[in-house]
Design a protein around this motif. Structure first.
Motif, short mmCIF file in Angstrom:
data_model
loop_
_atom_site.label_atom_id
_atom_site.label_comp_id
_atom_site.label_asym_id
_atom_site.label_seq_id
_atom_site.Cartn_x
_atom_site.Cartn_y
_atom_site.Cartn_z
N LEU A 247 1.90 -14.52 -28.02
CA LEU A 247 1.69 -14.01 -26.94
C LEU A 247 2.59 -15.02 -25.93
O LEU A 247 3.72 -14.81 -25.51
CB LEU A 247 1.57 -12.62 -26.65
CG LEU A 247 1.85 -11.96 -25.37
CD1 LEU A 247 3.00 -11.32 -25.06
CD2 LEU A 247 0.75 -10.91 -25.29
N MET A 248 1.71 -15.56 -25.04
CA MET A 248 1.74 -16.53 -24.33
C MET A 248 3.14 -17.55 -24.26
O MET A 248 3.97 -17.64 -23.37
CB MET A 248 0.74 -17.80 -23.99
CG MET A 248 -0.47 -17.00 -23.45
SD MET A 248 -1.19 -17.98 -22.78
CE MET A 248 -2.36 -16.87 -21.67
N HIS A 249 3.85 -18.27 -25.66
CA HIS A 249 4.37 -19.30 -25.88
C HIS A 249 5.23 -18.02 -25.92
O HIS A 249 6.39 -18.83 -25.44
CB HIS A 249 3.85 -19.58 -27.74
CG HIS A 249 3.27 -21.22 -27.52
ND1 HIS A 249 2.40 -20.77 -28.55
CD2 HIS A 249 2.54 -21.50 -26.24
CE1 HIS A 249 1.41 -21.63 -27.95
NE2 HIS A 249 1.42 -22.21 -27.06
N GLU A 250 5.35 -16.60 -27.07
CA GLU A 250 7.06 -15.50 -26.52
C GLU A 250 6.84 -15.28 -25.21
O GLU A 250 8.48 -15.55 -25.14
CB GLU A 250 6.29 -15.08 -27.10
CG GLU A 250 7.49 -14.01 -27.31
CD GLU A 250 6.87 -12.95 -27.72
OE1 GLU A 250 7.97 -11.53 -27.82
OE2 GLU A 250 6.00 -12.45 -28.44
N ILE A 251 6.17 -15.45 -23.84
CA ILE A 251 6.83 -15.39 -22.36
C ILE A 251 6.89 -16.76 -21.99
O ILE A 251 8.64 -16.76 -21.69
CB ILE A 251 5.57 -15.08 -22.32
CG1 ILE A 251 5.13 -13.51 -21.93
CG2 ILE A 251 5.66 -15.38 -20.51
CD1 ILE A 251 3.26 -13.29 -22.14
N ILE A 252 6.70 -17.77 -22.22
CA ILE A 252 7.34 -18.91 -21.77
C ILE A 252 8.48 -19.36 -22.02
O ILE A 252 9.70 -20.08 -21.69
CB ILE A 252 5.91 -20.42 -22.10
CG1 ILE A 252 5.22 -20.21 -21.19
CG2 ILE A 252 6.72 -21.17 -22.05
CD1 ILE A 252 3.94 -21.51 -21.49
N ARG A 253 8.99 -18.63 -23.73
CA ARG A 253 10.23 -19.34 -24.49
C ARG A 253 11.05 -18.20 -23.71
O ARG A 253 12.18 -18.47 -22.95
CB ARG A 253 10.16 -19.10 -26.15
CG ARG A 253 11.37 -19.65 -26.32
CD ARG A 253 10.87 -19.35 -28.64
NE ARG A 253 11.53 -17.35 -28.78
CZ ARG A 253 10.00 -17.37 -29.06
NH1 ARG A 253 8.60 -18.12 -29.01
NH2 ARG A 253 9.78 -15.93 -29.21
N GLU A 254 10.60 -16.82 -23.77
CA GLU A 254 11.23 -15.45 -23.59
C GLU A 254 12.06 -16.14 -21.89
O GLU A 254 12.72 -15.74 -21.53
CB GLU A 254 10.97 -14.79 -23.22
CG GLU A 254 11.17 -13.97 -24.69
CD GLU A 254 12.70 -14.09 -25.40
OE1 GLU A 254 13.94 -14.28 -24.68
OE2 GLU A 254 12.31 -14.53 -26.48
N VAL A 255 11.42 -16.77 -20.61
CA VAL A 255 11.43 -16.47 -19.04
C VAL A 255 11.97 -18.07 -19.22
O VAL A 255 12.44 -18.17 -18.17
CB VAL A 255 9.78 -16.36 -18.48
CG1 VAL A 255 9.62 -16.98 -17.05
CG2 VAL A 255 9.34 -15.05 -18.80
#
Length: 255
Positions: A247-255
């Motif tokens: 989830l953290m990697h997804e957040i970093i990628r999208e934000v």
């Protein structure tokens, strides 16, 4: 008979005298009216000792809200052994004002709370409790991220609550902090944080204390979520760690 509460508002005694007092094992005031920090709009928190668990309720009496919370004797003892309950409850019980206590159950419990000192075991339990609390708020992080991507204000607002209030509840447990109510958790956590902790700068933005846009608030909240998650990695199981990191990697990628 109900004891006179001294500095407490007479409306409390008026309300209690409308109850069938002898049907309870004890009655006390907790929260702001017990500590003398009440405001005009504060609700009145009553603690009622009963034989069987019962859901809390809110009652309106003479234009004042009373929050009635019911406890059993065995339930009270749980506050001294359960990490989450202890942190959220013991501090407020130390300052409770006892109005009716024919068997001295509340008085004895209050004495135990006052003399209670957290041990290293309690702190370890608190760390694991904070991990469970954090995982419980993962859905809020996903909601905020999705709202951010969709420009959906409602989702962002709902998720933001978990990324501010929720994350600070995680910190209260992680750092084994005593809070007297939901009104003081922010100040207590901020005071406890190291000056170099990035959350110290992120929190005012995430909570909207520093005037900013909702999008900026959510982004600050998501960043705060990631910092807190990283601080808990040592107590995550491998499966939990994988889930959180994804989830953290997804957040970093999208934000």
């Amino acid at each position: 008979m109900v004891k006179n509460g001294g500095h407490m508002n007479e409306i409390i005694l008026e309300y209690i005298n409308t109850l069938a007092v002898k049907s309870y094992k004890g009655i006390a005031v907790v929260g702001s009216y017990a500590t003398g920090q009440e405001k005009t709009w504060s609700d009145i928190d009553l603690m009622l000792l009963v034989d069987e668990d019962k859901a809390s309720q809110i009652v309106l009496f003479k234009d004042k809200y009373f929050t009635l919370s019911y406890y059993t004797e065995s339930g009270l003892m749980g506050y001294l052994s359960d990490a989450k309950q202890m942190i959220y409850g013991v501090h407020s019980f130390k300052s409770m004002k006892i109005l009716y206590d024919p068997e001295s159950i509340l008085e004895n419990f209050k004495d135990k709370c006052i003399s209670h000192n957290p041990s290293s075991v309690n702190r370890e339990h608190s760390l694991y409790a904070s991990k469970n609390e954090y995982i419980g708020y993962i859905e809020e992080a996903q909601k905020s991220l999705q709202g951010l991507l969709d420009h959906h204000t409602g989702k962002m607002l709902c998720g933001l609550y978990g990324l501010t209030h929720g994350m600070f509840q995680v910190l209260v447990l992680r750092d084994h902090l005593y809070t007297s109510s939901d009104n003081d958790f922010y100040e207590i956590v901020m005071k406890n944080l190291d000056e170099k902790d990035p959350i110290k700068d992120l929190a005012p933005h995430a909570f909207g204390i520093i005037q900013t846009s909702l999008v900026d608030q959510v982004e600050a909240g998501l960043e705060m979520f990631m910092h807190i998650g990283n601080s808990l990695m040592k107590v995550f199981s491998d499966d939990e760690k994988h889930y959180v990191m994804k989830l953290m990697h997804e957040i970093i990628r999208e934000v």
